[in-house]
Motif scaffolding. Sequence first.
Motif, PDB file in Angstrom:
ATOM      1  N   CYS B  97      40.675  35.375   9.599  1.00 48.51           N
ATOM      2  CA  CYS B  97      41.010  35.034   8.051  1.00 48.51           C
ATOM      3  C   CYS B  97      40.696  33.726   7.428  1.00 48.51           C
ATOM      4  O   CYS B  97      40.249  33.432   6.631  1.00 48.51           O
ATOM      5  CB  CYS B  97      42.332  35.778   7.858  1.00 48.51           C
ATOM      6  SG  CYS B  97      42.467  37.471   7.751  1.00 48.51           S
ATOM      7  N   LEU B  98      41.522  32.825   8.630  1.00 50.57           N
ATOM      8  CA  LEU B  98      41.500  31.211   8.096  1.00 50.57           C
ATOM      9  C   LEU B  98      39.953  31.155   8.057  1.00 50.57           C
ATOM     10  O   LEU B  98      39.394  30.188   7.004  1.00 50.57           O
ATOM     11  CB  LEU B  98      41.972  30.642   9.249  1.00 50.57           C
ATOM     12  CG  LEU B  98      41.917  29.060   9.102  1.00 50.57           C
ATOM     13  CD1 LEU B  98      42.646  28.588   8.075  1.00 50.57           C
ATOM     14  CD2 LEU B  98      42.297  28.407  10.570  1.00 50.57           C
ATOM     15  N   GLU B  99      39.028  31.336   8.902  1.00 50.39           N
ATOM     16  CA  GLU B  99      37.695  30.764   9.047  1.00 50.39           C
ATOM     17  C   GLU B  99      36.906  31.708   7.603  1.00 50.39           C
ATOM     18  O   GLU B  99      36.121  30.947   6.969  1.00 50.39           O
ATOM     19  CB  GLU B  99      36.913  31.372  10.046  1.00 50.39           C
ATOM     20  CG  GLU B  99      35.217  30.985  10.171  1.00 50.39           C
ATOM     21  CD  GLU B  99      34.830  31.375  11.479  1.00 50.39           C
ATOM     22  OE1 GLU B  99      35.191  32.086  12.443  1.00 50.39           O
ATOM     23  OE2 GLU B  99      33.426  31.051  11.463  1.00 50.39           O
ATOM     24  N   MET B 100      37.279  32.839   7.277  1.00 47.87           N
ATOM     25  CA  MET B 100      36.537  33.271   6.017  1.00 47.87           C
ATOM     26  C   MET B 100      37.316  32.686   4.785  1.00 47.87           C
ATOM     27  O   MET B 100      36.642  32.371   3.833  1.00 47.87           O
ATOM     28  CB  MET B 100      37.015  34.842   6.018  1.00 47.87           C
ATOM     29  CG  MET B 100      36.155  35.631   7.312  1.00 47.87           C
ATOM     30  SD  MET B 100      36.340  37.421   6.867  1.00 47.87           S
ATOM     31  CE  MET B 100      37.707  37.825   8.320  1.00 47.87           C
ATOM     32  N   ILE B 101      38.454  32.511   4.798  1.00 50.41           N
ATOM     33  CA  ILE B 101      39.119  31.879   3.512  1.00 50.41           C
ATOM     34  C   ILE B 101      38.161  30.471   3.204  1.00 50.41           C
ATOM     35  O   ILE B 101      37.860  30.120   2.317  1.00 50.41           O
ATOM     36  CB  ILE B 101      40.746  31.442   3.577  1.00 50.41           C
ATOM     37  CG1 ILE B 101      41.170  32.970   3.558  1.00 50.41           C
ATOM     38  CG2 ILE B 101      41.019  30.613   2.387  1.00 50.41           C
ATOM     39  CD1 ILE B 101      42.721  32.895   4.078  1.00 50.41           C
ATOM     40  N   LYS B 102      38.132  29.667   4.495  1.00 47.54           N
ATOM     41  CA  LYS B 102      37.357  28.347   4.537  1.00 47.54           C
ATOM     42  C   LYS B 102      35.802  28.539   4.110  1.00 47.54           C
ATOM     43  O   LYS B 102      35.255  27.411   3.854  1.00 47.54           O
ATOM     44  CB  LYS B 102      37.728  27.526   5.553  1.00 47.54           C
ATOM     45  CG  LYS B 102      39.096  27.309   5.828  1.00 47.54           C
ATOM     46  CD  LYS B 102      39.454  26.070   6.635  1.00 47.54           C
ATOM     47  CE  LYS B 102      39.416  24.841   5.844  1.00 47.54           C
ATOM     48  NZ  LYS B 102      39.907  23.554   6.311  1.00 47.54           N
ATOM     49  N   SER B 103      35.341  29.525   4.305  1.00 46.09           N
ATOM     50  CA  SER B 103      33.818  29.781   3.991  1.00 46.09           C
ATOM     51  C   SER B 103      33.611  30.624   2.742  1.00 46.09           C
ATOM     52  O   SER B 103      32.492  31.106   2.680  1.00 46.09           O
ATOM     53  CB  SER B 103      33.192  30.174   5.373  1.00 46.09           C
ATOM     54  OG  SER B 103      33.714  31.232   5.878  1.00 46.09           O
ATOM     55  N   GLY B 104      34.687  31.061   2.118  1.00 47.16           N
ATOM     56  CA  GLY B 104      34.526  31.739   0.602  1.00 47.16           C
ATOM     57  C   GLY B 104      34.305  33.218   0.949  1.00 47.16           C
ATOM     58  O   GLY B 104      33.903  33.663  -0.205  1.00 47.16           O
ATOM     59  N   THR B 105      34.607  33.730   1.845  1.00 48.77           N
ATOM     60  CA  THR B 105      34.703  35.291   2.029  1.00 48.77           C
ATOM     61  C   THR B 105      36.033  35.733   1.450  1.00 48.77           C
ATOM     62  O   THR B 105      37.191  35.198   1.866  1.00 48.77           O
ATOM     63  CB  THR B 105      34.187  35.787   3.263  1.00 48.77           C
ATOM     64  OG1 THR B 105      33.078  35.304   3.753  1.00 48.77           O
ATOM     65  CG2 THR B 105      34.420  37.227   3.588  1.00 48.77           C
ATOM     66  N   THR B 106      36.131  36.758   0.666  1.00 46.09           N
ATOM     67  CA  THR B 106      37.504  37.123   0.006  1.00 46.09           C
ATOM     68  C   THR B 106      37.590  38.659   0.500  1.00 46.09           C
ATOM     69  O   THR B 106      39.078  39.133   0.344  1.00 46.09           O
ATOM     70  CB  THR B 106      37.685  37.013  -1.407  1.00 46.09           C
ATOM     71  OG1 THR B 106      36.612  37.665  -1.886  1.00 46.09           O
ATOM     72  CG2 THR B 106      37.627  35.525  -1.614  1.00 46.09           C
ATOM     73  N   CYS B 107      36.906  39.357   0.994  1.00 48.29           N
ATOM     74  CA  CYS B 107      37.014  40.611   1.350  1.00 48.29           C
ATOM     75  C   CYS B 107      36.127  41.052   2.735  1.00 48.29           C
ATOM     76  O   CYS B 107      34.894  40.527   2.701  1.00 48.29           O
ATOM     77  CB  CYS B 107      36.691  41.762   0.358  1.00 48.29           C
ATOM     78  SG  CYS B 107      36.722  43.322   0.893  1.00 48.29           S
ATOM     79  N   PHE B 108      36.656  41.968   3.577  1.00 44.98           N
ATOM     80  CA  PHE B 108      35.721  42.236   4.682  1.00 44.98           C
ATOM     81  C   PHE B 108      36.177  43.369   5.185  1.00 44.98           C
ATOM     82  O   PHE B 108      37.427  44.311   5.088  1.00 44.98           O
ATOM     83  CB  PHE B 108      36.030  41.020   6.022  1.00 44.98           C
ATOM     84  CG  PHE B 108      37.365  41.111   6.481  1.00 44.98           C
ATOM     85  CD1 PHE B 108      38.457  40.523   5.807  1.00 44.98           C
ATOM     86  CD2 PHE B 108      37.626  41.706   7.876  1.00 44.98           C
ATOM     87  CE1 PHE B 108      39.687  40.150   6.601  1.00 44.98           C
ATOM     88  CE2 PHE B 108      38.973  41.548   8.588  1.00 44.98           C
ATOM     89  CZ  PHE B 108      40.012  41.013   7.717  1.00 44.98           C
ATOM     90  N   ASN B 109      35.367  44.093   5.746  1.00 44.44           N
ATOM     91  CA  ASN B 109      35.254  45.370   6.329  1.00 44.44           C
ATOM     92  C   ASN B 109      35.288  45.604   7.773  1.00 44.44           C
ATOM     93  O   ASN B 109      34.286  44.874   8.612  1.00 44.44           O
ATOM     94  CB  ASN B 109      34.065  46.314   5.856  1.00 44.44           C
ATOM     95  CG  ASN B 109      34.094  47.800   6.159  1.00 44.44           C
ATOM     96  OD1 ASN B 109      35.007  48.350   6.153  1.00 44.44           O
ATOM     97  ND2 ASN B 109      33.160  48.212   6.392  1.00 44.44           N
ATOM     98  N   ASP B 110      36.308  45.939   8.487  1.00 51.93           N
ATOM     99  CA  ASP B 110      36.721  45.557   9.913  1.00 51.93           C
ATOM    100  C   ASP B 110      36.820  46.954  10.774  1.00 51.93           C
ATOM    101  O   ASP B 110      37.615  47.945  10.270  1.00 51.93           O
ATOM    102  CB  ASP B 110      37.726  44.729  10.157  1.00 51.93           C
ATOM    103  CG  ASP B 110      38.107  44.164  11.390  1.00 51.93           C
ATOM    104  OD1 ASP B 110      37.574  44.580  12.430  1.00 51.93           O
ATOM    105  OD2 ASP B 110      38.592  42.899  11.519  1.00 51.93           O
ATOM    106  N   MET B 111      36.539  47.177  11.872  1.00 48.54           N
ATOM    107  CA  MET B 111      36.466  48.124  12.852  1.00 48.54           C
ATOM    108  C   MET B 111      36.766  47.519  14.217  1.00 48.54           C
ATOM    109  O   MET B 111      35.902  46.790  14.636  1.00 48.54           O
ATOM    110  CB  MET B 111      35.297  49.229  12.867  1.00 48.54           C
ATOM    111  CG  MET B 111      35.371  50.018  14.094  1.00 48.54           C
ATOM    112  SD  MET B 111      33.718  50.199  14.892  1.00 48.54           S
ATOM    113  CE  MET B 111      32.861  51.090  13.404  1.00 48.54           C
ATOM    114  N   TYR B 112      37.993  47.740  14.746  1.00 53.36           N
ATOM    115  CA  TYR B 112      38.120  47.337  16.183  1.00 53.36           C
ATOM    116  C   TYR B 112      39.432  47.942  16.604  1.00 53.36           C
ATOM    117  O   TYR B 112      39.932  48.956  16.390  1.00 53.36           O
ATOM    118  CB  TYR B 112      38.437  45.883  15.742  1.00 53.36           C
ATOM    119  CG  TYR B 112      38.052  45.027  17.236  1.00 53.36           C
ATOM    120  CD1 TYR B 112      36.848  45.126  17.874  1.00 53.36           C
ATOM    121  CD2 TYR B 112      39.124  44.236  17.724  1.00 53.36           C
ATOM    122  CE1 TYR B 112      36.723  44.476  18.958  1.00 53.36           C
ATOM    123  CE2 TYR B 112      38.974  43.375  19.105  1.00 53.36           C
ATOM    124  CZ  TYR B 112      37.576  43.620  19.524  1.00 53.36           C
ATOM    125  OH  TYR B 112      37.281  42.988  20.836  1.00 53.36           O
TER     126      TYR B 112
END
Lengths: 416, 416
Positions: B97-112
């Motif tokens: 989440c930290l990396e996404m916020i810092k690179s401009g991603t605000t929404c993600f689709n995750d399966m794990y």
Amino acid sequence: MSILIKDVLLEGEQTDIYIEENRISEIGARVEADFVIDGTDKVAFPGLINTHTHSAMTLLRSYADDLKLQEWLENKIWPLEAKLTENDVYLGSKLACLEMIKSGTTCFNDMYWFMKGTARAVEEMGLRAVLAEAFIDLFKEDMAEEMKGKTKDFISYVRGMDNERITPALGPHAIYTVSKESLGWIKDFAEKEDLLIHFHLAETEKENTDCKNMHGKRPVPFLDNIGFLSHRLVAAHSIWLTGEEIKILAEKGVKISHNPTSNLKLASGIIPYQKMRDSGSTISLGTDGCASNNNLDMFEEMKIATIAQKGFVKDPTVMPAIEALKIATLGGGKALGLKIGEIRVGNLADIILIDLKRPELTPRHNLISNLVYSANGSCVDTTICNGKILMQNREIADEKIILENAQSVAEDLVSR
Amino acid sequence: MSILIKDVLLEGEQTDIYIEENRISEIGARVEADFVIDGTDKVAFPGLINTHTHSAMTLLRSYADDLKLQEWLENKIWPLEAKLTENDVYLGSKLACLEMIKSGTTCFNDMYWFMKGTARAVEEMGLRAVLAEAFIDLFKEDMAEEMKGKTKDFISYVRGMDNERITPALGPHAIYTVSKESLGWIKDFAEKEDLLIHFHLAETEKENTDCKNMHGKRPVPFLDNIGFLSHRLVAAHSIWLTGEEIKILAEKGVKISHNPTSNLKLASGIIPYQKMRDSGSTISLGTDGCASNNNLDMFEEMKIATIAQKGFVKDPTVMPAIEALKIATLGGGKALGLKIGEIRVGNLADIILIDLKRPELTPRHNLISNLVYSANGSCVDTTICNGKILMQNREIADEKIILENAQSVAEDLVSR
């Protein structure tokens, strides 16, 4: 002036790097220095080496994308280049130097027009560069004479600058723009004056076909035949080569500059990397100009080099991270014949410090993988070239004015 | 709470964006707001949408690279994943989440696995996400029952959180890990509970061959036959498809998640982008997990998507910059069925501000080209999700502790 980089990670160990004047003078021994850099949470790495670019083409960044090669060149790039002035090139090169310093490149190999402008920019910005005035005669004798004059003039100009960071070179553009006679002249002049030759080779399939039609041979045998292939030659692109041609290039000591982003973006093809490496060729890495990349980030270039190679040859083990890193450092040093590309005592002090406290570099199971696959140029905290600090904490004096000048001269250029 | 972004560049014009609670409520009218952001020298852009990742795999970043797919999975990834705990997933997802916020991603689709950990991380970090507990039964009935239980439990857990930013989904892993019966159960459960399905489809040639051997049909006809293909399905990779299969996917409303970096790095192949686009399919973009990318930078992903496509199909006009941008924004919103991916009144307030005063974004002949071909995630200055500011001036509270926790849990994981 001396610099001590204290407590920095270098090849897996915490150590100190001592720089005296423009050389790395000691590793591991902590000595008194004029200036101390705290290397905590940073890794020291050789400055990256970009062996094929046209730095002033930053001015054309985002001007023409997503076009067929010929349309791109003939309708967009060449008409604009026809209007270039030395001042444009100077300001565009300043922008390029700024971008390189901020993304960890300390040395570049450039061939373009009005290169006195680039030489002045490099002198001011503190980077190391090998610079060549482009040579295009379009098979016309008068143009060839004019180009010889410009070439000689540029070599004298750079030598007159007497700047140890700037090396002059020769810039015959390509086989489809320079006559056989001029290529012969270039070769002789290079030997006489001890100069590198920066050249575009086998970038497209068409180039090979056209060469065969014009000269009766494909580029490599043709160039071999006229004695053009030697250790002086840095050949950009070098995509469309047979196994036999790869062997000839290796035997003659020709240095390759691999330009994967440009090759993908312009759909030129992909370099036969493994065969080249196995032939013993020196392979280095370059971004090409900003009209076909569109940035100068050598970290991005390393990643694209390795994943493109894996994808194209359908083998994920090809060009492991360490090899991508080597072509961007050691390979570059070898290609340009400079003692750079490795942090070792006696080498020129071209060093970057990478900030390890970044999300994309965490965790660190393997630093090399992180640098190649996860990092980008913004991870660079400090850039040192020739023993001088060009950037620390990502700050560079005059950044604002360089950006403003480049923006306004680029706007002016397209409206001329 | 209300936010006014003042004097910001939006679709070529300087304007103001007014956010009330979690929605974009006005564009162009300057009104009083609780908080004002100065948009000078910035461009407003919809937050990028990553439609296929496994966020906690940040912990495996740089753990295993340059390996053949089966060796990579069987000797490296799966043994490590067998030791994972919910706390690992929580801390790895915080890092993601930290990396996404810092690179401009605000929404993600995750399966794990252990996705409650990811849900907690997303809740704390302020991003928007569609989360699915992975479902793998290896064709065993008892395992299928266990997975059904875990799936139901996770759905209830997320619904119990009552967080408008977090949407639960179903995560059947792939055709080679989930039985026909379970796929049928997933499909019915998705309809009953109104859920998206996150699935790996046609990633490798082998997957198709194996499917034919096991089920007598290639994946798409097989899935079509059991009614699995619908607008609920987000299909990652989707590389090895025939023209007919592409048509079927489009007709059924299946959403594609294109993952170019992972596909190149693992040498899986390349998506038939043009045929898919021409079929009218919704195409979105994803990074895949950090074990096969190795970062979550959607700017880099856009560039690699377009240049790889151009290089592979040998046509530089394919997937122009604007299309790369659309799959990372509008396509993502459509794929996940959320009112995001476009800055317009009534949409959810997921907005990023990009710093235009950067060397790699200068000059600006074409902003879209610059964003796709020149930018990387570090150009993002401000990240807003659901009307809350998650980052401003690239600063995020708790960054240091998130990095430390992730580093130490990752070290612990590999030494268990």
